[in-house]
Scaffold this active site. Structure first.
Site, PDB file in Angstrom:
ATOM      1  CB  THR A 196      -1.688   1.018   6.446  1.00 57.99           C
ATOM      2  OG1 THR A 196      -0.939   2.103   5.589  1.00 57.99           O
ATOM      3  CG2 THR A 196      -2.063   1.614   7.835  1.00 57.99           C
ATOM      4  CE  LYS A 222       1.537   3.876   6.794  1.00 57.12           C
ATOM      5  NZ  LYS A 222       0.331   4.418   5.863  1.00 57.12           N
ATOM      6  CB  THR A 233       4.684  13.798   3.292  1.00 59.02           C
ATOM      7  OG1 THR A 233       6.070  14.144   3.186  1.00 59.02           O
ATOM      8  CG2 THR A 233       4.050  15.181   2.442  1.00 59.02           C
ATOM      9  CD  GLU A 317      -3.212   4.215  -1.241  1.00 57.88           C
ATOM     10  OE1 GLU A 317      -3.190   3.703  -0.269  1.00 57.88           O
ATOM     11  OE2 GLU A 317      -4.027   4.938  -1.907  1.00 57.88           O
ATOM     12  CG  ASN A 446      -7.329   5.151  -2.391  1.00 59.14           C
ATOM     13  OD1 ASN A 446      -6.925   5.738  -1.106  1.00 59.14           O
ATOM     14  ND2 ASN A 446      -6.192   5.145  -3.173  1.00 59.14           N
ATOM     15  CB  SER A 451     -14.806  -2.908   2.351  1.00 60.86           C
ATOM     16  OG  SER A 451     -13.937  -2.755   1.365  1.00 60.86           O
TER      17      SER A 451
END
Length: 451
Positions: A196, A222, A233, A317, A446, A451
């Site tokens: 993702t 992932k 997790t 991230e 985040n 979007s």
């Protein structure tokens, strides 16, 4: 590898196969060293991945793992009370097999792009239909291979945006049309289809010896955000060709997950979908029983899962640092884990590492409020660089070593990999947590996820 007839059958399925590249060059250069160019995979497992139409950008969004024989399966799930429909469905499948003392699981169907979470009774029905599509694939798989089995059930895993229904017809058509085989390329396709916000596919495989006989492990996971312990997790599947009885597999997974997937943290958020499954099909002929063989298997599984889980942290991230938090000399494993977790989840500690600021007081502060009784006069602390050069010792016997060598601190903090070691001096137990820094990019990623 499957026969040409079976390959042709899959190409002529109800949905078209949407091909995509697994070339490592499409992923960030800094992450390519974590992407395997080859692998050694467990016998009897087949993999595949495709784009079935969930993701609007045309990227891979559907993966399938299949065993050519019945398996023993164990799993650990999120403790989030809003657990997603796939979690509820998989629990029922695994518990049903365990209660009946049967080997039922033959496949795992994974989609990315839609989590099927907080979707009510319709979500449960969709998860079941997704599982039935996997079971139908198994029956077709056996028929084309001319093998007589009693079919089997499929687990389902979903990841992506919460609160939206699965585009179920796209998934079921995609499962029917899926190509699977035993090659490294097939496993890579499955790994890419898990992604993702991940920036690289997370695939690991290896051969280990159990009682002098080789078995194989392969795992796909992932995750890059909503990663925090007390669950499995994120999503992940570990396949092995060892034969492991249900009770021993459950026990080995509980031990391993506490030291791997429940020992990582990126942002402190706990997902609704987190699932880690271990599937053992026995195709190697190596049987893991009580005693030394079990201990060897548990150690191998724990090390493998820790390495697999570390890939998630390396892809946190916005992350720029990979941090190992090591706490030793605790009275119990639980105490060591609690102190390590408190350090790993401190936003002040994580932002200090991002800013390359040797603010050791933030680490010691986290140790102090972790809720574990200490003798502060026994605490030692140091930061070890990833290049294995000399550490920076900051605290000894509870006393800071001043002045801090700021030049050496700067050298260490510029590196990507670091290890924080805290010695409590109270016992012999130890634990590790794996985490990353917290950067501006985490907020940016985040803030516009949908979007």
């Amino acid at each position: 590898m499957l026969s040409s007839n079976l390959r042709q059958l899959h190409r002529l399925g109800r949905g078209a196969i949407n091909m995509f590249s697994t070339d490592a060059k499409q992923f960030p250069e800094a992450k390519r060293r974590f992407i395997p160019s080859q692998g050694t995979y467990p016998h009897g497992f087949f993999a595949g991945g495709s784009h079935c139409g969930i993701k609007k950008n045309g990227k891979a969004d559907l993966a399938l793992l299949v065993s050519d024989r019945p398996t023993t399966t164990s799993a650990v799930f999120t403790t989030n009370q809003f657990c997603a429909a796939p979690v509820q469905y998989d629990r029922s499948v695994i518990n049903g097999a365990r209660d009946a003392r049967e080997q039922r699981v033959r496949a795992v169907v994974i989609n990315s792009g839609c989590a099927n979470a907080v979707t009510g009774q319709q979500g449960l029905a969709d998860a079941q239909e997704m599982g039935e599509a996997g079971a139908a694939f198994v029956r077709m798989f056996d028929k084309e291979r001319g093998v007589e089995h009693e079919g089997g059930e499929a687990l389902v895993m979903s990841t992506g945006v919460i609160g939206q229904r699965l585009p179920l017809s796209k998934i079921t058509d995609g499962v029917t049309a899926m190509q699977v085989d035993e090659t490294h390329e097939a496993w890579m396709r499955a790994a890419v289809a898990h992604m993702t916000t991940d920036t690289f596919p997370k695939l690991l495989s290896r051969q280990v010896d159990i009682a002098g006989q080789p078995i194989h492990l392969a795992g796909i996971t992932k995750g890059a955000g909503m990663i925090h312990p007390n669950m499995a997790t994120l999503l992940g599947t570990v396949c092995t060709d060892a034969s492991v009885p249900q009770s021993l597999l459950d026990k080995a997974l509980a031990h391993a997950v506490a030291r791997s997937f429940n020992a990582i943290s990126i942002d402190g958020d706990m997902s609704t979908n987190d699932t880690i499954a271990v599937i053992a099909n026995g195709a190697s002929g190596v049987v893991v029983g009580d005693g030394a063989a079990y201990e060897q298997f548990t150690t191998a599984l724990t090390e493998f899962m820790a390495d697999l889980a570390s890939l998630v942290v390396r892809d946190g991230e916005g992350a720029t640092k990979f941090l190992t938090i090591e706490v030793t000399g605790a009275r119990t494993f639980a105490d060591a884990k609690q102190v390590a977790s408190t350090i790993a989840t401190s936003s002040l500690v994580k932002t200090a590492f991002y800013g390359q600021d040797a603010n050791w007081g933030r680490i010691l502060c986290a140790v102090g409020y972790a809720g574990v009784a200490l003798d502060t006069h026994k605490v030692n602390m140091a930061i070890y660089p990833g290049d294995n050069s000399d550490p920076l010792v900051l605290v000894k016997g509870g006393e800071p070593l001043l002045p801090v060598d700021e030049a050496r601190a700067s050298e260490i903090l510029k590196q990507e990999d670091m290890r924080v070691r805290v010695e409590l001096g109270l016992g012999s137990e130890e634990a590790r947590m794996y985490t990353c820094d917290l950067s501006h990019d985490y907020v940016s990623i985040n803030a516009d996820y949908r979007s």
